[in-house]
Scaffold this motif. Structure first.
Motif, PDB file in Angstrom:
ATOM      1  N   ALA B 121       0.807  -1.214   0.000  1.00 42.98           N
ATOM      2  CA  ALA B 121       0.000   0.000   0.000  1.00 42.98           C
ATOM      3  C   ALA B 121       0.840   1.264   0.000  1.00 42.98           C
ATOM      4  CB  ALA B 121      -0.920  -0.011   1.227  1.00 42.98           C
ATOM      5  N   THR B 122       2.044   1.184   0.573  1.00 42.97           N
ATOM      6  CA  THR B 122       2.858   2.398   0.663  1.00 42.97           C
ATOM      7  C   THR B 122       3.235   2.937  -0.713  1.00 42.97           C
ATOM      8  OG1 THR B 122       4.622   0.821   1.149  1.00 42.97           O
ATOM      9  CG2 THR B 122       3.864   2.195   2.942  1.00 42.97           C
ATOM     10  N   ALA B 123       3.234   2.061  -1.714  1.00 39.47           N
ATOM     11  CA  ALA B 123       3.565   2.528  -3.068  1.00 39.47           C
ATOM     12  C   ALA B 123       2.500   3.479  -3.596  1.00 39.47           C
ATOM     13  CB  ALA B 123       3.733   1.336  -4.014  1.00 39.47           C
ATOM     14  N   LEU B 124       1.336   3.484  -2.945  1.00 35.49           N
ATOM     15  CA  LEU B 124       0.241   4.357  -3.379  1.00 35.49           C
ATOM     16  C   LEU B 124       0.361   5.770  -2.808  1.00 35.49           C
ATOM     17  CD1 LEU B 124      -3.055   2.278  -3.217  1.00 35.49           C
ATOM     18  CD2 LEU B 124      -2.201   3.564  -5.174  1.00 35.49           C
ATOM     19  N   ILE B 125       1.225   5.934  -1.802  1.00 36.29           N
ATOM     20  CA  ILE B 125       1.228   7.228  -1.097  1.00 36.29           C
ATOM     21  C   ILE B 125       1.474   8.413  -2.037  1.00 36.29           C
ATOM     22  CG2 ILE B 125       2.311   8.584   0.726  1.00 36.29           C
ATOM     23  CD1 ILE B 125       2.743   6.000   2.254  1.00 36.29           C
ATOM     24  N   PRO B 126       2.526   8.364  -2.878  1.00 38.24           N
ATOM     25  CA  PRO B 126       2.748   9.532  -3.754  1.00 38.24           C
ATOM     26  C   PRO B 126       1.531   9.808  -4.642  1.00 38.24           C
ATOM     27  CG  PRO B 126       4.634   8.059  -3.805  1.00 38.24           C
ATOM     28  CD  PRO B 126       3.559   7.337  -3.063  1.00 38.24           C
ATOM     29  N   ILE B 203      -2.032  -2.672  10.632  1.00 37.63           N
ATOM     30  CA  ILE B 203      -1.669  -2.211   9.293  1.00 37.63           C
ATOM     31  C   ILE B 203      -2.032  -0.744   9.125  1.00 37.63           C
ATOM     32  CG2 ILE B 203      -2.106  -2.506   6.832  1.00 37.63           C
ATOM     33  CD1 ILE B 203      -2.565  -5.432   7.349  1.00 37.63           C
ATOM     34  N   VAL B 206       0.520   1.491  10.707  1.00 41.01           N
ATOM     35  CA  VAL B 206       1.756   1.555   9.925  1.00 41.01           C
ATOM     36  C   VAL B 206       1.581   2.473   8.718  1.00 41.01           C
ATOM     37  CG1 VAL B 206       3.231   0.213   8.384  1.00 41.01           C
ATOM     38  CG2 VAL B 206       2.656  -0.677  10.639  1.00 41.01           C
ATOM     39  N   VAL B 207       0.473   2.308   8.015  1.00 41.00           N
ATOM     40  CA  VAL B 207       0.284   3.084   6.794  1.00 41.00           C
ATOM     41  C   VAL B 207       0.051   4.560   7.116  1.00 41.00           C
ATOM     42  CG1 VAL B 207      -1.165   3.393   4.761  1.00 41.00           C
ATOM     43  CG2 VAL B 207      -0.529   1.101   5.496  1.00 41.00           C
ATOM     44  N   ILE B 209       1.126   6.274   9.660  1.00 39.62           N
ATOM     45  CA  ILE B 209       2.403   6.897  10.029  1.00 39.62           C
ATOM     46  C   ILE B 209       3.304   7.049   8.802  1.00 39.62           C
ATOM     47  CG2 ILE B 209       4.493   6.585  11.399  1.00 39.62           C
ATOM     48  CD1 ILE B 209       2.712   5.510  13.604  1.00 39.62           C
ATOM     49  N   SER B 210       3.232   6.086   7.887  1.00 44.86           N
ATOM     50  CA  SER B 210       4.011   6.216   6.650  1.00 44.86           C
ATOM     51  C   SER B 210       3.622   7.478   5.893  1.00 44.86           C
ATOM     52  CB  SER B 210       3.778   5.009   5.744  1.00 44.86           C
ATOM     53  OG  SER B 210       4.205   3.832   6.373  1.00 44.86           O
ATOM     54  N   LEU B 213       5.188  10.425   7.480  1.00 45.92           N
ATOM     55  CA  LEU B 213       6.621  10.593   7.236  1.00 45.92           C
ATOM     56  C   LEU B 213       6.844  11.213   5.867  1.00 45.92           C
ATOM     57  CD1 LEU B 213       8.051   7.192   8.510  1.00 45.92           C
ATOM     58  CD2 LEU B 213       8.024   9.389   9.677  1.00 45.92           C
ATOM     59  N   LEU B 214       5.937  10.925   4.946  1.00 47.01           N
ATOM     60  CA  LEU B 214       6.125  11.410   3.584  1.00 47.01           C
ATOM     61  C   LEU B 214       5.442  12.739   3.338  1.00 47.01           C
ATOM     62  CD1 LEU B 214       5.937   8.207   1.401  1.00 47.01           C
ATOM     63  CD2 LEU B 214       7.915   9.516   2.139  1.00 47.01           C
ATOM     64  N   VAL B 220       1.652  12.006  14.286  1.00 45.07           N
ATOM     65  CA  VAL B 220       2.792  11.600  15.090  1.00 45.07           C
ATOM     66  C   VAL B 220       4.048  11.560  14.236  1.00 45.07           C
ATOM     67  CG1 VAL B 220       3.718   9.788  16.535  1.00 45.07           C
ATOM     68  CG2 VAL B 220       1.271  10.164  16.459  1.00 45.07           C
TER      69      VAL B 220
ATOM     70  N   THR C 135       7.008   1.687  10.854  1.00 48.76           N
ATOM     71  CA  THR C 135       7.504   2.776  10.015  1.00 48.76           C
ATOM     72  C   THR C 135       8.036   3.942  10.827  1.00 48.76           C
ATOM     73  OG1 THR C 135       5.186   3.315   9.769  1.00 48.76           O
ATOM     74  CG2 THR C 135       6.328   2.531   7.822  1.00 48.76           C
ATOM     75  N   VAL C 222       9.264  -0.382   0.207  1.00 48.75           N
ATOM     76  CA  VAL C 222       8.793   0.747  -0.591  1.00 48.75           C
ATOM     77  C   VAL C 222       8.873   2.050   0.195  1.00 48.75           C
ATOM     78  CG1 VAL C 222       6.811   1.731  -1.767  1.00 48.75           C
ATOM     79  CG2 VAL C 222       7.305  -0.697  -1.993  1.00 48.75           C
ATOM     80  N   ILE C 223       8.351   2.043   1.425  1.00 48.34           N
ATOM     81  CA  ILE C 223       8.324   3.310   2.171  1.00 48.34           C
ATOM     82  C   ILE C 223       9.736   3.815   2.450  1.00 48.34           C
ATOM     83  CG2 ILE C 223       8.058   2.143   4.414  1.00 48.34           C
ATOM     84  CD1 ILE C 223       6.523   5.497   3.641  1.00 48.34           C
ATOM     85  N   GLN C 241       7.361  11.688  -9.547  1.00 48.69           N
ATOM     86  CA  GLN C 241       6.433  12.612  -8.907  1.00 48.69           C
ATOM     87  C   GLN C 241       6.985  14.027  -8.930  1.00 48.69           C
ATOM     88  OE1 GLN C 241       6.154  12.357  -4.655  1.00 48.69           O
ATOM     89  NE2 GLN C 241       3.998  12.993  -4.616  1.00 48.69           N
ATOM     90  N   MET C 249       4.991   7.403 -12.780  1.00 43.46           N
ATOM     91  CA  MET C 249       4.660   7.058 -11.409  1.00 43.46           C
ATOM     92  C   MET C 249       3.782   5.828 -11.348  1.00 43.46           C
ATOM     93  SD  MET C 249       3.476  10.316  -9.276  1.00 43.46           S
ATOM     94  CE  MET C 249       2.714   9.675  -7.835  1.00 43.46           C
ATOM     95  N   PHE C 253       4.440   2.059 -10.000  1.00 39.50           N
ATOM     96  CA  PHE C 253       3.514   1.453  -9.041  1.00 39.50           C
ATOM     97  C   PHE C 253       3.076   0.072  -9.521  1.00 39.50           C
ATOM     98  CE2 PHE C 253      -0.998   0.660  -8.120  1.00 39.50           C
ATOM     99  CZ  PHE C 253      -0.925   0.498  -6.741  1.00 39.50           C
TER     100      PHE C 253
END
Lengths: 259, 268, 286
Positions: B121-126, B203, B206-207, B209-210, B213-214, B220, C135, C222-223, C241, C249, C253
């Motif tokens: 799922a983190t690959a979806l963040i951007p 999960i 984790v996501v 907070i990810s 961070l981004l 937090v 994370t 990934v993160i 991006q 991008m 993905f």
């Protein structure tokens, strides 16, 4: 080699909650002998066998194999457990199950191979070494368990209600199989069962236990001719007499003998 | 396609050591680890600037607890997690019940689930940042993506393991679909669903907070990144310790709630 | 399960035609793909109708995917140079971190599962570590290791090791005592007891833990690459991006997604094979 049970007691729990399952029991299984141990549920017959196997420690008294006191599973002694599905290792092939039993004896590859082949042949499973237990019927699995017990060429084999989980026909087959391999391997057998017919049919001697607490109620010699036969032996008048005697001792321990 | 229902299993369902043994042993364990931590610093295995000693981390606890940004961020992260888990559970359970009710949907649904849940799922963040910006919406939507699959799998699994006899009873009573779902299927699947939800909570955290961070605006993670940039590692560690404690408390509460809710399971 | 038949003439055991089975399996597999196809078609339609810059239709993403990641010579399996450099970078980080987590997790898990004292000493601590949303350790990992591969490896390791450890301990503590008793009566040496009895008996749970950790490891791979690196798949997304190449991008993905899918499928294969012995219910039909 004799197996000597010398004034053995076993209790579970401690202090006021202690429950004695077996009290001051003495018994000797002589070399080459086939002894059935039978009794009502809760008489400690399986506990007794597990202590003979070195898998449980007596609370008091001593068990000896030959002259050696039993403190852990001794060499030269094999156990066939009641529940084959839980005592065979299902993730190993039949052959692997058998060779695992041989790891302690440090034999050469070739010797291991021939022992495994021989054991499989003896129980009628020649050529089935590559199968897995889960591919087999219950009866076949119990044959594997017997082969695994024999492959170490033990002097003593202990069997804990080995046929409790199979159907009647398979049971008869397995009984005759055990009587046959017993001679082939010259092995002393102690055989726990709750089936009275079976205890008489198989044994040279029957040890009947009484319950609460477990103790020896009688020690009967079986004077039936060998080889035994599922039909002939069971028609024998002596069979019927022994059978009813054991039945009385197990089921109605308080009534006096009629004969 | 392989099934991997077994995969969805919470991290803390074991009984080993779960029953609190002698407290002394537990304390010994913690103390021995603290000593190791101290030793790592003293022997310069890890530089002080990266791994401050336990004592200085402990002294940083008031700093982080008194930081309004951290508390607000924690509230924001918690809210995002809570919304995600609630919405995700509702959606996943509903979809799961429907998909399980029709034989022709079962396997195709598993194919879809197994495909999408294998995508980290983190690959979806951007991409999420592009679409939703840096606010709550983004956090929740990405976390939702991550959370839906485990709950869905566990729902389908739970329904599939429903005692067939119970369903026969329902059918013989001529219950309709809704009543059957509510009185038979859902209760039977509940233990499995709750396990899925518990996994989902982890999960989601984790996501969420990810995403912080981004670059998510609050949370937090955002605050901890700021402390990292300000070279205050002891405060970062103090924050991590707090989060771990909160997480551990949350999980044990979830386990307890789960046991209460499905007390009947063990009497089956 | 036992798809063997005995030939009446030769008495030999033989398997039914393997090719036929494979064909039938593939056919039923394809039959179950329609819902997935439908989802992708809906995505395509949405992409076209909305005309959104951020959510392009899947066909354009795949086209871009071909341009960026494929198109290499046959000797490179038709994969582009970029594919080889980025994928090997990311996957080697993953393999190192996850591999270490598997070894350490199973090793420590077995000890925790066998020794009551050690479990009571360290069980609570392990649970505590498992409860940290991993994370959050990322900024710290960057502090310790800097922007280097070891940072990614460390984070992947630290994130995935606890699930493996807890599941292993759980499985080992729960091994059927009959198997242990049986092994004891066979007087097997210690290493046989552990390697051939305890670990295989606990394998269902250990593998369940490994599967969860596989997913966590990928998420962290990934993160950590999105957060701070100079190469790898996540880094490609960041580059695309920041230069507004949205198609790039998406195709990065898609590549990450495909890797995840392939790894999970491979794991599933291995798992089924290792657990063949387990009698399983009709759930396999799902």
């Amino acid at each position: 080699m004799n197996v000597v049970v010398d004034r053995v007691s076993k209790s579970y729990g401690r202090g006021a909650e202690a429950r004695e399952v077996l009290t001051e029991t003495s018994l000797t299984v002589r070399s080459q002998e086939f002894v059935s141990i039978v009794g009502p549920s809760g008489c400690g017959k399986s506990t007794l066998l597990m202590m003979m196997a070195g898998l449980l420690r007596p609370t008091s008294g001593e068990i000896r194999l030959g002259d050696e006191p039993v403190t852990g599973p001794p060499a030269g002694l094999s156990v066939v457990f009641q529940d084959y599905s839980r005592s065979l290792f299902p993730w190993m092939s039949v052959r692997r199950n058998l060779t695992t039993a041989l790891t302690a004896s440090r034999l050469g590859k070739e010797e291991q191979r021939s022992r495994v082949e021989h054991a499989l042949e003896s129980v009628g499973l020649a050529g089935k070494g590559e199968m897995y237990p889960w591919q087999m019927s219950g009866g076949m699995q119990q044959r594997v368990a017997i082969a695994r017990a024999l492959v170490t060429e033990p002097t003593v084999m202990l069997m804990d209600e080995p046929f409790a989980a199979v159907d009647a026909q398979t049971r008869a087959d397995l009984e005759d199989l055990v009587l046959r391999v017993r001679h082939e391997y010259d092995v002393t057998v102690a055989f726990v069962t709750h089936d009275i017919d079976e205890s008489v049919y198989m044994a040279d001697r029957i040890v009947v236990l009484a319950a609460n607490p477990g103790r020896i109620a009688a020690d009967l010699t079986v004077d039936l001719p060998r080889p035994r036969d599922q039909v002939e032996t069971k028609l024998d008048a002596r069979f019927a007499k022994l059978r009813s005697e054991v039945f009385r001792l197990v089921m109605r321990p308080d009534t006096p003998a009629t004969t | 396609m392989q099934t991997d229902h077994a995969a969805v299993r919470g991290p803390d369902r074991a009984d080993w050591g779960g029953r609190a043994g002698p407290v002394a042993l537990g304390v010994t364990g913690v103390v021995s680890l603290l000593l190791l931590w101290q030793l790592l610093g003293s022997l310069d295995v890890v530089p002080r600037s990266s791994l401050p000693g336990p004592w200085s981390v402990l002294r940083a606890l008031p700093t982080i607890l008194g930081d309004q940004d951290f508390l607000a961020g924690a509230a924001d992260s918690a809210a995002a997690t809570a919304i995600t888990v609630v919405v995700g559970s509702l959606v996943a359970v509903a979809v799961g019940l429907v998909a399980s009710s029709f034989a022709f949907l079962q396997r195709p649904t598993m194919v879809v689930v197994n495909t999408f849940r294998s995508v980290p799922a983190t690959a979806l963040i951007p991409i999420g940042v592009l679409i939703f910006g840096l606010g709550m919406e983004m956090k929740v939507s990405i976390a939702l993506y991550a959370v839906v699959w485990p709950i869905l799998i566990n729902t389908i699994y739970g329904v599939a393991t429903t005692e067939p006899m119970r369903r026969d009873v329902a059918r013989s009573l001529r219950w309709g679909w809704w009543r059957q779902q509510a009185l038979v299927t859902l209760p039977s699947a509940l233990p499995s669903i709750l396990t899925g939800v518990r996994v989902a909570v982890g999960i989601a955290l984790v996501v969420v907070i990810s995403t912080e961070l981004l670059g998510a605006r609050y949370g937090v993670g955002t605050v901890l990144v700021q402390y990292t940039q300000a070279s205050r590692p002891e405060v970062v560690y103090a924050g991590v310790l707090l989060l771990g404690t909160a997480g551990a408390l949350l999980f044990s509460a979830l386990v307890r709630a789960e046991r209460r809710l499905v007390r009947w399971v063990h009497h089956d | 399960m036992t798809s063997r038949t005995t030939s009446r003439i030769t008495g030999a055991t033989m398997r039914p035609n393997r090719a036929a089975i494979a064909l039938r399996r593939t056919a039923s597999g394809v039959g179950n793909l329609w819902l997935l196809a439908l989802v992708l078609v809906l995505w395509e339609i949405y992409g076209r109708v909305s005309g959104s810059l951020f959510v392009p239709p899947i066909s354009r993403i795949l086209q871009n995917f071909g341009d960026v990641w494929l198109g290499g010579p046959a000797s490179h399996l038709f994969l582009s140079d970029l594919f080889w450099s980025e994928v090997t970078t990311s996957l080697s980080r993953f393999a190192r971190g996850w591999g270490l987590a598997v070894v350490v997790g199973i090793g420590c898990g077995v000890v925790l599962g066998r020794s009551r004292v050690i479990a009571q000493m360290y069980g609570p601590v392990v649970r505590f570590f498992a409860a940290i949303p991993n994370t959050v350790l990322l900024p710290i990992a960057v502090q310790i290791f800097g922007v280097a591969s070891n940072m990614n490896v460390f984070l992947i390791f630290l994130g995935s090791v606890w699930v493996v450890m807890i599941n292993t301990a759980d499985g080992v503590a729960g091994v059927d005592p009959m198997w242990l008793r049986s092994a004891r009566s066979l007087r097997v040496p210690r290493w046989v007891l552990y390697l051939r009895v305890i670990v295989p008996a606990a394998a269902p749970q250990i593998l369940a833990g490994l599967r969860v950790s596989l997913g966590i490891g990928l998420i962290l791979m990934v993160i950590s690459e999105l957060y701070a690196t100079t190469e790898g798949l996540g880094f490609q997304i960041v580059v695309a991006q920041s230069s507004f190449r949205y198609l790039d991008m998406w195709s990065a993905f898609v590549l990450i997604g495909l890797i995840g899918i392939v790894l999970n499928l491979a794991f599933g294969r291995i798992e089924t094979r290792l657990l063949r012995w387990q009698r399983r219910s009709g759930l396999d039909a799902l």
